[in-house]
Design an enzyme around this catalytic site. Sequence first.
Site, mmCIF file in Angstrom:
data_model
loop_
_atom_site.group_PDB
_atom_site.id
_atom_site.type_symbol
_atom_site.label_atom_id
_atom_site.label_comp_id
_atom_site.label_asym_id
_atom_site.label_seq_id
_atom_site.Cartn_x
_atom_site.Cartn_y
_atom_site.Cartn_z
ATOM 1 N N GLU A 1 -1.455 21.114 -28.264
ATOM 2 C CA GLU A 1 -0.848 20.205 -29.363
ATOM 3 C C GLU A 1 -0.044 20.892 -30.260
ATOM 4 O O GLU A 1 -0.979 21.766 -31.071
ATOM 5 C CB GLU A 1 -1.410 19.050 -30.194
ATOM 6 C CG GLU A 1 -0.319 18.054 -31.356
ATOM 7 C CD GLU A 1 -1.893 17.014 -31.072
ATOM 8 O OE1 GLU A 1 -2.583 16.776 -30.647
ATOM 9 O OE2 GLU A 1 -0.538 16.281 -32.044
ATOM 10 N N ASP B 1 -10.813 9.227 -25.905
ATOM 11 C CA ASP B 1 -11.018 10.415 -26.514
ATOM 12 C C ASP B 1 -11.763 9.999 -27.730
ATOM 13 O O ASP B 1 -13.023 9.018 -27.104
ATOM 14 C CB ASP B 1 -10.327 10.230 -28.030
ATOM 15 C CG ASP B 1 -8.990 11.446 -28.226
ATOM 16 O OD1 ASP B 1 -8.937 12.371 -27.441
ATOM 17 O OD2 ASP B 1 -8.166 11.467 -28.614
ATOM 18 N N GLU C 1 -11.508 17.864 -29.112
ATOM 19 C CA GLU C 1 -10.717 18.633 -29.995
ATOM 20 C C GLU C 1 -11.902 19.634 -30.399
ATOM 21 O O GLU C 1 -12.475 19.501 -30.402
ATOM 22 C CB GLU C 1 -10.052 18.459 -30.653
ATOM 23 C CG GLU C 1 -9.610 16.763 -30.817
ATOM 24 C CD GLU C 1 -8.338 16.373 -31.948
ATOM 25 O OE1 GLU C 1 -9.175 17.358 -32.874
ATOM 26 O OE2 GLU C 1 -8.140 15.617 -31.903
ATOM 27 N N LYS D 1 -13.101 13.488 -23.632
ATOM 28 C CA LYS D 1 -11.623 14.311 -24.556
ATOM 29 C C LYS D 1 -12.284 14.951 -25.684
ATOM 30 O O LYS D 1 -12.431 13.366 -26.355
ATOM 31 C CB LYS D 1 -10.230 14.199 -24.193
ATOM 32 C CG LYS D 1 -8.803 15.019 -25.231
ATOM 33 C CD LYS D 1 -7.668 14.660 -25.168
ATOM 34 C CE LYS D 1 -6.885 14.069 -25.777
ATOM 35 N NZ LYS D 1 -7.065 14.153 -27.926
ATOM 36 N N ASP E 1 -7.493 8.561 -29.956
ATOM 37 C CA ASP E 1 -8.057 7.733 -31.168
ATOM 38 C C ASP E 1 -6.291 7.716 -32.043
ATOM 39 O O ASP E 1 -6.949 7.559 -33.411
ATOM 40 C CB ASP E 1 -9.790 8.558 -31.476
ATOM 41 C CG ASP E 1 -8.793 10.238 -31.814
ATOM 42 O OD1 ASP E 1 -7.945 10.886 -31.802
ATOM 43 O OD2 ASP E 1 -9.205 11.462 -32.718
ATOM 44 N N SER E 2 -5.238 8.154 -31.885
ATOM 45 C CA SER E 2 -4.505 7.927 -32.726
ATOM 46 C C SER E 2 -4.179 6.238 -32.734
ATOM 47 O O SER E 2 -3.342 5.250 -33.560
ATOM 48 C CB SER E 2 -3.698 8.491 -31.871
ATOM 49 O OG SER E 2 -3.391 7.520 -30.417
HETATM 50 O O1 KIV Z 1 -5.214 11.064 -29.949
HETATM 51 C C1 KIV Z 1 -4.126 10.985 -29.281
HETATM 52 O O2 KIV Z 1 -3.042 10.158 -28.892
HETATM 53 C C2 KIV Z 1 -4.114 12.939 -29.077
HETATM 54 C C3 KIV Z 1 -2.578 13.052 -28.296
HETATM 55 C C4 KIV Z 1 -1.844 13.548 -29.594
HETATM 56 C C5 KIV Z 1 -2.620 14.264 -27.730
HETATM 57 O O3 KIV Z 1 -4.890 13.155 -28.550
#
Ligand code: KIV
Length: 275
Positions: free
Chosen positions: A184, A85, A117, A115, A46-47
């Site tokens: 992280e 994500d 969090e 994934k 989600d970055s």
């Molecule tokens: O969204 C992302 O790029 C991440 C990484 C920082 C692991 O979750």
Amino acid sequence: MKKKMSILDFKKYKEEKRKFAYVTAYDYTMASIVDESDVEIILVGDSLGMTMLGYDSTVPVTVDDMIHHGSAVVRGAKNTFITVDMPFGSYEISKEKAVENAVRIFKETGCDCVKLEGGVEYVDTIKAIINAGVPVMGHIGLTPQSSTMLGGFKVQGTTRDSAKKLIDDAKALEEAGCFSIVLECVPSVVGKKIAESVSVPILGIGAGKDVDCQVIVLQDMLGMYPDFKPKFVKIFANVREEMLKGLNAYHDESVSGQFPSEEYSFNRDVDLSDL
Ligand code: KIV
């Protein structure tokens, strides 16, 4: 050509102490480049909220954004294990909503896992998603979706108590069925301790070298994203500089008339008289 990792390979690689590498990608072209490389896993993170969409955090990213980018990446990287994500708001409200969104992402992108969090507090949600047939990768330590709650982008696990909480989180996620866990931004000693505490791979980003796999954002490692550079980012190639050279060469040749030369033009006779 590399062989695509399977879920079972994750534990096997850990048992064999075989390290591997993980990088983000958000579109077809980048995914196809990663697919051609030796890197074993892609994260459609989600970055992308920052790197692709220009937001200043991951919070505004939607499930539809993730599906849009995730499916493009899946089309571009047939030989690479792909994670997508779950964005902020897609799994916190209820277990049912979390399962619904995880199933949508898994089904509509064709990715290999999702994934999310969070630690101990997400165990029931993670179990529900896994029971629905969607593999889950965990993510603990600095969790960017809740960075406001954490007081900003700060190193986590810096006290004995907070490091203990992370070890407990990792064990709880393993117990819940996560086949691997992103860790992280923690001190290297904490990364090492957590990697030794669980039997699933710890995928570290800013967690030192004694974890099972390194994770990095593609735009960061290729020097493409100038807005923010965390301490743990190493620039492996300066692609932004190369792109700027290419763009300026294109501009110069376009305005000087050097481009397009004969080679790049369709040189056919067409009768245009009396037109
Ligand atoms: O969204 C992302 O790029 C991440 C990484 C920082 C692991 O979750």
